[in-house]
Design an enzyme around this catalytic site. Structure first.
Site, PDB file in Angstrom:
ATOM      1  CG  HIS A 183      48.282  49.674  40.165  1.00 32.86           C
ATOM      2  ND1 HIS A 183      48.583  48.732  39.205  1.00 32.86           N
ATOM      3  CD2 HIS A 183      47.239  49.167  40.855  1.00 32.86           C
ATOM      4  CE1 HIS A 183      47.755  47.708  39.315  1.00 32.86           C
ATOM      5  NE2 HIS A 183      46.928  47.942  40.310  1.00 32.86           N
ATOM      6  CD  GLU A 184      46.103  50.658  44.279  1.00 34.04           C
ATOM      7  OE1 GLU A 184      44.908  50.582  43.907  1.00 34.04           O
ATOM      8  OE2 GLU A 184      46.830  49.653  44.429  1.00 34.04           O
ATOM      9  CG  HIS A 215      42.458  50.218  40.345  1.00 34.63           C
ATOM     10  ND1 HIS A 215      41.815  49.349  39.500  1.00 34.63           N
ATOM     11  CD2 HIS A 215      43.561  49.565  40.797  1.00 34.63           C
ATOM     12  CE1 HIS A 215      42.508  48.204  39.431  1.00 34.63           C
ATOM     13  NE2 HIS A 215      43.578  48.318  40.206  1.00 34.63           N
ATOM     14  CD  GLU A 267      44.795  44.984  38.062  1.00 36.49           C
ATOM     15  OE1 GLU A 267      43.833  45.225  38.838  1.00 36.49           O
ATOM     16  OE2 GLU A 267      45.978  45.084  38.416  1.00 36.49           O
TER      17      GLU A 267
END
EC number: 3.4.17.19
Lengths: 505, 505
Positions: A267-268, A271, A297
């Site tokens: 997830h990170e 980003h 997101e």
């Protein structure tokens, strides 16, 4: 001063402000990773000083004069030219920052700092009553902020403008109504399905050093540049892009549960790849900043879910996972693992929710914060409203406020209007991925099976990363996918994936 | 504005400047510890921006007006009162910063940045010729700086004033002449002694994680507060006190040599305890800043050498060391270990020098930088002058400039005038420790044998840490030890310790 000179001066000022803000980002990262406990007070003073300097530079009346000297000139006729986009976004930032009275800025900072502390305790002690007066103040101040900024139709429109410019309450209402109508029955069917995964295979012993090694290998494989970034440990994982060449991601390790660190890192990393691939030459100007919170997101959810919870991804990585944790996965078949990481199950906590139920959590929050802001819902009535609506959506009773309306930090820091960006992110992710699949066909999954993610990353670079804020989110989506944002690709993806997995279609 | 109001405003400005500078300290620490390689360019921009903001705040003409409004009033009659000391040091800083023309400040920044890069390469390639033109520019600019600041007798006086206010070339010449006259024969006797240590016991296998554990335990035992600080790894170890509650020390580990990390950590811990115990309420003002570079160095050398290379210290720690590295020290007697960590041997490199030869390295540099600055020595003639003088002092031929006049970074960053503070630190350390021993007698070593360093730390707190810059270094020394600085305690310490160890007295 000519228009061109004014624009140059605005560029210079914007870049200096970008560098100043990047100092605060670096100190914020240190705060959450390495700072010793006793350093908190000094760090608070440092952040306050940098914030004051930043606000002073942002609201300098000279910026207003320079903007006025450029607007309406040939330089900005094309709103999607460098100057056109920069001036549009500078104007948005300058107006917002100068329309909110200094006294309100300070009051918001004071109240939200206190509210976050009170919220943390209230959540720990399951004591909504202690948080209620602070929430009342926050809601009142956010209404004042909306009034100061100005809005059409609903004060919420002024707040969401900060996170997702161009999006409106009217659009979001339609979006959430459509989503809820389709998600609720899908989840019900899944829950009732006889075929269910064994999540226990993910709850074995996973030594932290090996988790780190495996997560870093996966992050590097999908495209995180470790020469321009790092992975560290923190309590509440985040990604912070300081600027060109320096982007930090963080995670936390649970030695008894595989998903927490691994999918958190994917997830990170999503980003981070956005941050690492923003055009460096535009650093400090809108063209060097991510399009919106929703698009940001979308990048984390795309890599975490669309890619990282996909079968081709694990066809490549599961054999490597077994080598990394031979004891834990000795008796686990690839399909069992794949099913386990895709378990769908209504649960109380948003941040632990699966792909199918996640947006129902957001729909609930969107409804409630609209009502709080309009005054239709009093903070005193929030727990009851939360619990009733939750039961209607999820079929679960909320046992306590700590796992109910106190679970999220957002309202305590004044982030009313933030939640919908999570759902927008999920929808954009699905729609972008749908476009990528249409363009590349089965070659894409073949790439993934070989552990090669460069084709996807290249597409995202060209269609998302490279643009910064040149286009608003809606326009970015239209250009990249050929259509305005729609929940359809997301719903098709869910129906197809979970229908097959659970045998319910 | 009354004098009291002007003073309050100066306090406010000084504290804000302190917070701003602490942001740069935090970014500087990150630069040397965790920053990814590609972050260097952005970090350079951040540091340049913060330095410019800091310089602007420091040289604001309003500060000059406020100072003038306070000077000569009752508020500052007592030069050792809070206001008296603060105003004295503010004036020193303001005058220095405003006397140096902005163009010279920028030229110095430009040239020294380039000089450091060229020096690094020149040292690597043993190529003095490539560094010579840069050194010529640095020397010229430092002479310009001295001229701008103003001085008596020798331009060097203007430069050392930055690091060791109140110290003069005349005093230093007497000091170094006396030291050299006694140290050279002592070292000769030691070298000729039949009894010699076996340094090989320190060159075994020392796993890094255990080195870290042992060094952290020792740092905590002597008084480093890990709730308000950290130990991390870096290429060139340093201590950085950001401000109250946050002080970072760093080291580097050599898995084949015990001394490097361990004594390095003791050294940085000595610096750190000074920083951690400066009066927090005076943070950002001179009363919250260490007295001088020499006094700061006295604290690192006191803990590293006077305490950490002493027999009582190892009576406590050697059994623990054997438990930590059972294989490496199985066959090593306490006395052999103690002798090994106290080996005296003339060597080429300053930073590796023992207690007896260290100040000869500094004497050499002091002589040469005086001559460079006065023009008596041309940079073109530096290598020859270095090598001849080195041989006279140490009895060793310098094999190449990399291990000769190119070994230190100082001249490349413009730090002419800095070296003497190392020797001042050694002398202050010995004189302070001599006073402590006179006060507490044998109880002190008994403390150390039990691993208790609180009595010593308490004395330093009262006599050094608590004062900040209330007194200049000479006065601090007189108050703490009852006498002005003298090389005698240091020479007595060396003669006694090494005379006994080597059996040469």
């Amino acid at each position: 001063m000519t228009a061109a000179e004014s624009y140059s001066e605005l560029l210079r000022r914007s870049k200096a402000l970008g560098v100043l803000n990047s100092c605060a980002a670096a100190l914020g990262w240190d705060h959450q990773t390495y700072m010793p406990a006793k350093g908190a007070a000094l760090r608070g003073e440092q952040m306050a000083l940098l914030a004051a300097l930043s606000h002073q530079k942002l609201t300098d009346p000279k910026n207003g004069e320079l903007l006025a000297a450029v607007e309406g000139t040939d330089l900005v006729t094309d709103p999607e030219s460098d100057a056109g986009a920069n001036v549009r976004e500078w104007r948005r930032g300058y107006d917002r920052a100068t329309k909110i009275p200094q006294a309100l800025v300070e009051e918001l900072a004071r109240v939200t700092t206190q509210a976050q502390q009170v919220w943390e305790q209230a959540k720990k002690k399951n004591d909504y009553a202690s948080f209620r007066p602070l929430l009342e103040q926050v809601v009142k101040l956010k209404r004042d902020e909306a009034a100061a900024v100005g809005f059409n139709d609903h004060p919420y429109n002024a707040l969401i403008e900060e996170y997702e410019p161009g999006t409106t309450v009217a659009e979001l209402k339609v979006l959430f109504a459509g989503l809820t109508a389709e998600l609720a029955p899908l989840v019900k069917k899944i829950v009732a399905a006889p075929k269910q995964p064994d999540k226990g295979v993910l709850e074995r012993d996973f030594p932290i050093d090996r988790q780190k090694m495996f997560a870093e290998a996966a992050a590097a494989a999908i495209g995180f540049d470790f020469a321009g970034g790092r992975l560290d440990t923190t309590a509440h994982p985040f990604c912070s892009g300081f600027g060109p060449g320096d982007c930090r991601i963080t995670t936390r390790y649970n030695p008894k549960f595989f998903n927490e660190a691994f999918f958190g890192v994917l997830h990170e990393t999503g980003h981070a790849m956005y941050e690492q691939n923003l055009p460096a030459k535009h650093f400090g100007t809108p063209l060097g900043v991510a399009c919106s919170f929703g698009i940001h997101e979308s990048q984390s959810r795309l890599w975490e879910n669309q890619v990282g919870r996909g079968r081709p991804f694990w066809e490549h990585f599961f054999p490597r996972l077994k080598q990394t944790f031979p004891a834990a996965f000795a008796d686990v078949a690839p399909e069992s693992f794949y099913f386990a990481v895709n378990e769908v199950k209504p649960s109380l906590i948003r941040v632990e929710a699966d792909e199918a139920t996640y947006n129902l959590h957001i729909a609930l929050r969107f409804e409630l914060e609209l009502a709080l802001l309009s005054g239709d819902l009093k903070p005193a009535d929030l727990p009851g409203a939360w619990n009733d609506r939750f039961e209607a959506l999820f079929g679960l009773r909320v046992p306590d406020d700590a796992r109910g309306c106190l679970q999220d930090i957002h309202w305590s820091f004044g982030g009313i209007g933030y939640f919908p960006t999570y759902t927008l992110g999920n929808l954009y992710a699905a729609q972008l991925m749908d476009a990528v699949r249409r363009e590349f066909g089965p070659a894409l999954d073949d790439d993934f099976r070989r552990g090669d993610f460069s084709r996807l990353k290249g597409w995202l670079n060209q269609n998302v990363y490279a643009h910064g804020q040149r286009f608003r989110a809606g326009e970015l989506c239209r250009r990249a996918t050929g259509a305005p944002l729609s929940p359809k690709p997301f719903l098709s993806y869910l129906n197809e994936k979970f229908g097959a997995l659970y045998g319910v279609c």
